[in-house]
Scaffold this active site. Structure first.
Site, PDB file in Angstrom:
ATOM      1  N   SER A   1      -8.231   0.065 -12.742  1.00 15.14           N
ATOM      2  CA  SER A   1      -9.370  -0.464 -13.154  1.00 15.14           C
ATOM      3  C   SER A   1     -10.019   0.290 -14.165  1.00 15.14           C
ATOM      4  O   SER A   1     -10.530  -0.176 -14.953  1.00 15.14           O
ATOM      5  CB  SER A   1     -10.342  -0.671 -11.886  1.00 15.14           C
ATOM      6  OG  SER A   1      -9.525  -1.546 -10.869  1.00 15.14           O
TER       7      SER A   1
ATOM      8  N   SER B   1      -7.652   7.506 -15.287  1.00 15.81           N
ATOM      9  CA  SER B   1      -8.035   9.261 -15.081  1.00 15.81           C
ATOM     10  C   SER B   1      -6.678   9.811 -15.760  1.00 15.81           C
ATOM     11  O   SER B   1      -5.649   9.263 -15.622  1.00 15.81           O
ATOM     12  CB  SER B   1      -7.723   9.249 -13.637  1.00 15.81           C
ATOM     13  OG  SER B   1      -9.164   9.156 -13.150  1.00 15.81           O
TER      14      SER B   1
ATOM     15  N   ARG C   1      -7.431  17.228 -13.159  1.00 15.90           N
ATOM     16  CA  ARG C   1      -7.974  16.120 -13.860  1.00 15.90           C
ATOM     17  C   ARG C   1      -8.678  16.699 -15.036  1.00 15.90           C
ATOM     18  O   ARG C   1      -9.708  17.503 -14.992  1.00 15.90           O
ATOM     19  CB  ARG C   1      -8.936  15.127 -13.118  1.00 15.90           C
ATOM     20  CG  ARG C   1      -9.264  13.802 -13.706  1.00 15.90           C
ATOM     21  CD  ARG C   1     -10.315  12.885 -12.798  1.00 15.90           C
ATOM     22  NE  ARG C   1     -10.629  11.654 -13.211  1.00 15.90           N
ATOM     23  CZ  ARG C   1     -11.569  11.516 -14.131  1.00 15.90           C
ATOM     24  NH1 ARG C   1     -12.218  12.301 -14.805  1.00 15.90           N
ATOM     25  NH2 ARG C   1     -11.592  10.130 -14.617  1.00 15.90           N
TER      26      ARG C   1
ATOM     27  N   GLU D   1      -6.213  10.307  -3.872  1.00 21.49           N
ATOM     28  CA  GLU D   1      -5.688   9.326  -4.663  1.00 21.49           C
ATOM     29  C   GLU D   1      -4.842   9.940  -5.690  1.00 21.49           C
ATOM     30  O   GLU D   1      -3.725   9.643  -5.801  1.00 21.49           O
ATOM     31  CB  GLU D   1      -6.780   8.445  -5.262  1.00 21.49           C
ATOM     32  CG  GLU D   1      -6.197   7.561  -6.108  1.00 21.49           C
ATOM     33  CD  GLU D   1      -7.171   6.659  -6.823  1.00 21.49           C
ATOM     34  OE1 GLU D   1      -6.877   5.722  -7.506  1.00 21.49           O
ATOM     35  OE2 GLU D   1      -8.421   6.739  -6.569  1.00 21.49           O
TER      36      GLU D   1
END
Length: 376
Positions: A182, A185, A197, A130
């Site tokens: 939702s 990140s 990340r 993703e």
């Protein structure tokens, strides 16, 4: 075959579809079934809404795109993930499996709905990471649209931000990506293929919508944002002035800064006076302030000055963008810059689409338009 990529998120599913203008069925293209393909293209182009929940964002359509030698347009479509069964029914009705046996997908739903795609419409999901898709999508869209990235000049908390200024994103490194779906990140990006990340929070767009549904009875994100635009969070939140009677000068805290989100809701009289619009506005401010605070702290820890906010939480949401731009600028004394992108929440789907077409030229010079270009 139809060219599209899909990003199935926890709240929204996003689909990017490339419509070539110059493809004709030939004997050398056995996978192309013109009747079925024409049927799908006609359906997608003839409507801006599909059923009661699907929407084609016409204002984001990119024309005059050249991809691997083909000319055409990129279309952007979204629908709630809760309507996935309706989407699969449409895929089955339009006989998409006669044109392709694989869909390139990303997002958590690529795993959650893999079995449904296989059993209901006989399509395999080719799953892609993703966050990798998001970064590839950002760089690709910015490359074909030089005005994709923008910022607000001299943002202030109380005035309308009317001037969107294009930002030259050709050499942005390093920068942070704050992907607000939702949940949230945060990625630190050092080059087109070097990123990690570095943070995040579970309090994101899904939290805002969920709380608004509970507090106000709204049903959709658009309804929640419209309600928030009419509300006044000062009736719900305690500000510094409500505690100190004004500014807290010693630590540079203006009286207008929220000191306690929903702080007035401990008082019955205040609860009785609270409107649904006020509750929606306070919820939006609470979630946005939290995202901004985490983004700022992460930027300082990573020693990065550019912060790019993306994700569908920003769609039709100028209140949040105004708060984020102001907070980044104010609390950093102008050292941090909040940047925004026109295609907000579609970058994951774009990245999945790039995997489909085998696009490998992320590293090419920005001025090289032989492979792709476009106009909005």
């Amino acid at each position: 075959m139809p060219w599209f990529g899909v990003d199935i998120g926890g709240t929204l599913a996003k689909l990017v579809y490339f419509e070539p203008d110059d493809v004709e069925p030939t004997d050398d293209d056995p996978d192309l079934e013109p009747d079925a393909l024409a049927k799908i293209q006609h359906y997608l182009k003839s409507y801006t809404a599909y059923g009661s929940t699907g929407v084609r964002d016409v204002h984001l359509q990119i024309n005059n795109v050249t991809i691997l030698g083909h000319h055409g347009s990129l279309h952007f479509i979204r629908f709630p993930t809760t309507s996935m069964n309706l989407f699969l029914d449409m895929v089955k009705e339009k006989n998409l499996s006669s044109l392709a046996d694989t869909v390139h997908a990303t997002g958590g739903g690529a795993y959650k709905f893999e079995k449904d795609f296989n059993e209901i419409v006989q399509l395999q999901l080719c799953k892609h990471d993703e966050l990798n898709c998001v970064i590839r999508g950002i760089h690709y869209i910015d490359r074909i649209l030089p005005n994709e990235c923008y910022f607000y000049r001299s943002p202030t908390k109380d005035s309308e931000m009317t001037e969107k200024v294009p930002f030259d994103f050709r050499n942005p490194y390093p920068y942070l990506v704050v992907n607000v779906g939702s949940g949230v990140s945060i990625l630190a990006v050092y080059s087109h293929n070097n990123f990690k990340r570095v943070g995040g929070t579970s309090l994101g767009g899904g939290t805002f919508l969920g709380l608004c549904c509970l507090l106000t009875g709204c049903e959709t994100f658009e309804e929640a944002i419209e309600m928030a635009a009419k509300g006044d969070n000062t009736n719900i939140d305690k500000h510094v002035r409500d505690i100190y009677g004004g500014d807290y000068a010693r630590f540079g805290l203006p009286g207008s800064i929220v000191a306690s989100s929903f702080g007035f809701m401990t008082v019955k009289e205040k609860r009785d006076q609270a409107s649904k619009a006020d509750l929606a506005k306070a919820t939006l401010v609470t979630i946005t302030n939290n995202i901004g605070s985490i983004a700022r702290s992460t930027a300082l820890n990573e020693k990065i000055q550019r912060v790019v906010f993306v994700g569908n939480f920003l769609r039709v949401n100028p209140i949040a963008m105004k708060l984020l731009a102001y907070a980044m600028h104010y609390w950093s004394n102008g050292e941090l810059q909040a940047l925004f992108l026109q295609h907000e929440g579609y970058f994951g789907a774009v990245g999945a689409f790039l995997e489909l077409v085998g696009y490998k030229d992320d590293h090419q010079n920005h001025t090289d338009t032989t492979l792709c270009n476009g106009t909005l």
